[in-house]
Motif scaffolding. Structure first.
Motif, PDB file in Angstrom:
ATOM      1  N   LEU A   1       0.783  -1.286   0.049  1.00  0.00           N
ATOM      2  CA  LEU A   1      -0.115  -0.121  -0.138  1.00  0.00           C
ATOM      3  C   LEU A   1       0.851   1.152   0.054  1.00  0.00           C
ATOM      4  O   LEU A   1       0.654   2.185  -0.812  1.00  0.00           O
ATOM      5  CB  LEU A   1      -0.948  -0.089   1.062  1.00  0.00           C
ATOM      6  CG  LEU A   1      -1.801   1.265   1.431  1.00  0.00           C
ATOM      7  CD1 LEU A   1      -2.713   1.402   0.077  1.00  0.00           C
ATOM      8  CD2 LEU A   1      -2.555   1.063   2.739  1.00  0.00           C
ATOM      9  N   GLU A   2       1.760   1.243   0.979  1.00  0.00           N
ATOM     10  CA  GLU A   2       2.778   2.573   0.935  1.00  0.00           C
ATOM     11  C   GLU A   2       3.689   2.651  -0.355  1.00  0.00           C
ATOM     12  O   GLU A   2       3.733   3.442  -0.742  1.00  0.00           O
ATOM     13  CB  GLU A   2       3.454   2.284   2.299  1.00  0.00           C
ATOM     14  CG  GLU A   2       4.100   3.712   2.672  1.00  0.00           C
ATOM     15  CD  GLU A   2       3.218   4.983   2.844  1.00  0.00           C
ATOM     16  OE1 GLU A   2       3.338   5.854   2.223  1.00  0.00           O
ATOM     17  OE2 GLU A   2       2.407   4.948   3.723  1.00  0.00           O
TER      18      GLU A   2
ATOM     19  N   SER B   1      -6.840   7.144   1.285  1.00  0.00           N
ATOM     20  CA  SER B   1      -7.930   6.901   2.274  1.00  0.00           C
ATOM     21  C   SER B   1      -7.590   5.671   3.020  1.00  0.00           C
ATOM     22  O   SER B   1      -7.881   5.857   4.414  1.00  0.00           O
ATOM     23  CB  SER B   1      -9.313   6.787   1.557  1.00  0.00           C
ATOM     24  OG  SER B   1      -9.532   8.102   0.863  1.00  0.00           O
ATOM     25  N   TRP B   2      -7.305   4.722   2.494  1.00  0.00           N
ATOM     26  CA  TRP B   2      -7.001   3.459   3.088  1.00  0.00           C
ATOM     27  C   TRP B   2      -5.840   3.681   4.179  1.00  0.00           C
ATOM     28  O   TRP B   2      -5.671   3.165   5.183  1.00  0.00           O
ATOM     29  CB  TRP B   2      -6.969   2.303   2.137  1.00  0.00           C
ATOM     30  CG  TRP B   2      -8.116   1.630   1.906  1.00  0.00           C
ATOM     31  CD1 TRP B   2      -8.694   1.560   0.557  1.00  0.00           C
ATOM     32  CD2 TRP B   2      -9.167   0.998   2.700  1.00  0.00           C
ATOM     33  NE1 TRP B   2      -9.877   1.185   0.216  1.00  0.00           N
ATOM     34  CE2 TRP B   2     -10.340   0.937   1.740  1.00  0.00           C
ATOM     35  CE3 TRP B   2      -9.384   1.067   4.074  1.00  0.00           C
ATOM     36  CZ2 TRP B   2     -11.410   0.350   2.240  1.00  0.00           C
ATOM     37  CZ3 TRP B   2     -10.821   0.497   4.307  1.00  0.00           C
ATOM     38  CH2 TRP B   2     -11.699   0.170   3.698  1.00  0.00           C
ATOM     39  N   ARG B   3      -4.918   4.096   3.507  1.00  0.00           N
ATOM     40  CA  ARG B   3      -3.433   4.504   4.534  1.00  0.00           C
ATOM     41  C   ARG B   3      -3.917   5.399   5.742  1.00  0.00           C
ATOM     42  O   ARG B   3      -3.453   5.085   6.591  1.00  0.00           O
ATOM     43  CB  ARG B   3      -2.482   5.176   3.537  1.00  0.00           C
ATOM     44  CG  ARG B   3      -1.278   5.480   4.363  1.00  0.00           C
ATOM     45  CD  ARG B   3      -0.089   6.346   3.561  1.00  0.00           C
ATOM     46  NE  ARG B   3      -0.446   7.651   3.932  1.00  0.00           N
ATOM     47  CZ  ARG B   3      -0.507   8.273   5.118  1.00  0.00           C
ATOM     48  NH1 ARG B   3       0.183   7.821   6.057  1.00  0.00           N
ATOM     49  NH2 ARG B   3      -0.724   9.712   5.136  1.00  0.00           N
ATOM     50  N   LEU B   4      -4.757   6.410   5.252  1.00  0.00           N
ATOM     51  CA  LEU B   4      -5.323   7.113   6.418  1.00  0.00           C
ATOM     52  C   LEU B   4      -5.972   6.310   7.543  1.00  0.00           C
ATOM     53  O   LEU B   4      -5.971   6.394   8.802  1.00  0.00           O
ATOM     54  CB  LEU B   4      -5.983   8.227   5.949  1.00  0.00           C
ATOM     55  CG  LEU B   4      -4.988   9.423   5.640  1.00  0.00           C
ATOM     56  CD1 LEU B   4      -5.908  10.617   4.964  1.00  0.00           C
ATOM     57  CD2 LEU B   4      -4.300  10.054   6.691  1.00  0.00           C
TER      58      LEU B   4
ATOM     59  N   GLY C   1      -6.388   2.548  13.141  1.00  0.00           N
ATOM     60  CA  GLY C   1      -5.835   1.482  13.535  1.00  0.00           C
ATOM     61  C   GLY C   1      -6.220   0.262  12.622  1.00  0.00           C
ATOM     62  O   GLY C   1      -5.918  -0.876  13.321  1.00  0.00           O
ATOM     63  N   ASP C   2      -6.327   0.401  11.678  1.00  0.00           N
ATOM     64  CA  ASP C   2      -6.923  -0.491  10.728  1.00  0.00           C
ATOM     65  C   ASP C   2      -5.629  -1.300  10.051  1.00  0.00           C
ATOM     66  O   ASP C   2      -4.520  -0.861  10.375  1.00  0.00           O
ATOM     67  CB  ASP C   2      -7.838  -0.151   9.497  1.00  0.00           C
ATOM     68  CG  ASP C   2      -8.689  -1.129   8.980  1.00  0.00           C
ATOM     69  OD1 ASP C   2      -8.497  -2.197   9.235  1.00  0.00           O
ATOM     70  OD2 ASP C   2      -9.895  -0.668   8.332  1.00  0.00           O
ATOM     71  N   GLY C   3      -5.949  -2.152   9.400  1.00  0.00           N
ATOM     72  CA  GLY C   3      -4.669  -3.109   8.812  1.00  0.00           C
ATOM     73  C   GLY C   3      -4.801  -3.506   7.270  1.00  0.00           C
ATOM     74  O   GLY C   3      -4.481  -4.502   7.001  1.00  0.00           O
ATOM     75  N   VAL C   4      -5.311  -2.448   6.596  1.00  0.00           N
ATOM     76  CA  VAL C   4      -5.481  -2.630   5.259  1.00  0.00           C
ATOM     77  C   VAL C   4      -4.199  -3.049   4.255  1.00  0.00           C
ATOM     78  O   VAL C   4      -3.455  -2.062   4.588  1.00  0.00           O
ATOM     79  CB  VAL C   4      -6.424  -1.731   4.638  1.00  0.00           C
ATOM     80  CG1 VAL C   4      -6.743  -1.651   3.091  1.00  0.00           C
ATOM     81  CG2 VAL C   4      -8.000  -1.841   5.250  1.00  0.00           C
TER      82      VAL C   4
ATOM     83  N   MET D   1      -5.216  17.740  10.882  1.00  0.00           N
ATOM     84  CA  MET D   1      -6.002  18.096   9.659  1.00  0.00           C
ATOM     85  C   MET D   1      -6.772  16.938   9.024  1.00  0.00           C
ATOM     86  O   MET D   1      -6.863  16.983   7.847  1.00  0.00           O
ATOM     87  CB  MET D   1      -5.023  18.920   8.623  1.00  0.00           C
ATOM     88  CG  MET D   1      -4.441  20.231   9.310  1.00  0.00           C
ATOM     89  SD  MET D   1      -5.804  21.376  10.036  1.00  0.00           S
ATOM     90  CE  MET D   1      -6.460  21.993   8.476  1.00  0.00           C
ATOM     91  N   VAL D   2      -7.059  15.895  10.107  1.00  0.00           N
ATOM     92  CA  VAL D   2      -7.542  14.830   9.173  1.00  0.00           C
ATOM     93  C   VAL D   2      -9.252  15.203   9.041  1.00  0.00           C
ATOM     94  O   VAL D   2      -9.701  15.493  10.055  1.00  0.00           O
ATOM     95  CB  VAL D   2      -7.334  13.486   9.953  1.00  0.00           C
ATOM     96  CG1 VAL D   2      -8.445  12.412   9.293  1.00  0.00           C
ATOM     97  CG2 VAL D   2      -5.907  13.012   9.690  1.00  0.00           C
ATOM     98  N   VAL D   3      -9.704  14.760   8.010  1.00  0.00           N
ATOM     99  CA  VAL D   3     -11.386  15.121   7.578  1.00  0.00           C
ATOM    100  C   VAL D   3     -11.912  13.615   7.507  1.00  0.00           C
ATOM    101  O   VAL D   3     -11.363  12.765   6.337  1.00  0.00           O
ATOM    102  CB  VAL D   3     -11.588  15.963   6.467  1.00  0.00           C
ATOM    103  CG1 VAL D   3     -12.923  16.125   6.308  1.00  0.00           C
ATOM    104  CG2 VAL D   3     -10.948  17.370   6.918  1.00  0.00           C
TER     105      VAL D   3
END
Length: 202
Positions: free
Chosen positions: A17-18, A127-130, A136-139, A197-199
């Motif tokens: 992902l990263e 969005s998934w990284r955030l 604390g997800d692990g996608v 600044m997370v929305v």
């Protein structure tokens, strides 16, 4: 089983992902433009459609370089699960504990409705990284399934057992309380956190 011992396509998926985002950011910065050039023969189209094709080609190039091109033969070996508007969902019987999620081509909604605003590969993966960082997800990003209409993006997400199987989903009140406990404040239809600044919306 360690990450390096896991079979394809799960080997190295924890870092993919990263790595995919880093690739796409380089494209965005002007590097690797070879993968994102728009041919002069292409018809005039909306800015959003051009952006979507740009990111789709760039992501396809990344997946090719990583050996992360998946097929319907692989997908058909999975067990189908009920999905939603955004993903078809599956489980791998040989690797339980994860929910595999597959987007429509070029991130189109499976319901056929138009996505507003339109989404690109880089914003989808970001969005998934955030979600991993903030919630604390692990996608993990597994790769893409190429189609004539554009790539289908494939992720996997850890399954979480419900505390109460008879009421597996938190109520809106419980969700709001959790967001406030994590320093989010509701403003104009979205939850915002000033510290980073997370929305969060949807």
């Amino acid at each position: 089983m360690s990450t390096t011992e896991q079979p394809w396509p799960y080997a190295n998926s924890a870092r993919r992902l990263e790595a995919a985002l880093e690739w796409l950011r380089r494209v965005d910065a002007g590097a690797d433009r070879t993968y994102a050039q728009t041919g002069s023969s292409e018809r005039a189209d909306s800015e959003s459609a051009r952006a979507n094709r740009h990111w789709s080609r760039s992501l396809a190039a990344y997946a090719q370089s990583e050996g992360a091109i998946l097929s319907y033969d692989w997908l058909n070996a999975m067990e189908s699960r009920p999905g939603g508007h955004e993903h078809e969902t599956y489980c791998d019987p040989e690797h339980p504990g994860w929910r595999i999620k597959v987007t429509g081509p070029n991130l189109a909604l499976l319901s056929g409705r138009q996505r507003i605003p339109e989404l690109t590969a880089i914003t989808y993966l970001e969005s998934w990284r955030l979600a991993n960082v903030v919630f604390g997800d692990g996608v993990e990003f597994l790769g893409i399934i190429p189609t004539d209409e554009g790539p289908r993006l494939v992720i996997r997400q850890p399954e979480i057992e419900a505390t109460d199987p008879d009421a597996p989903h938190p109520s809106k009140t419980e969700i709001n309380a959790w967001l406030r406990s994590a320093s989010f404040e509701h403003d104009e239809g979205a939850w915002m956190r000033d510290a980073d600044m997370v929305v969060a919306y949807d």
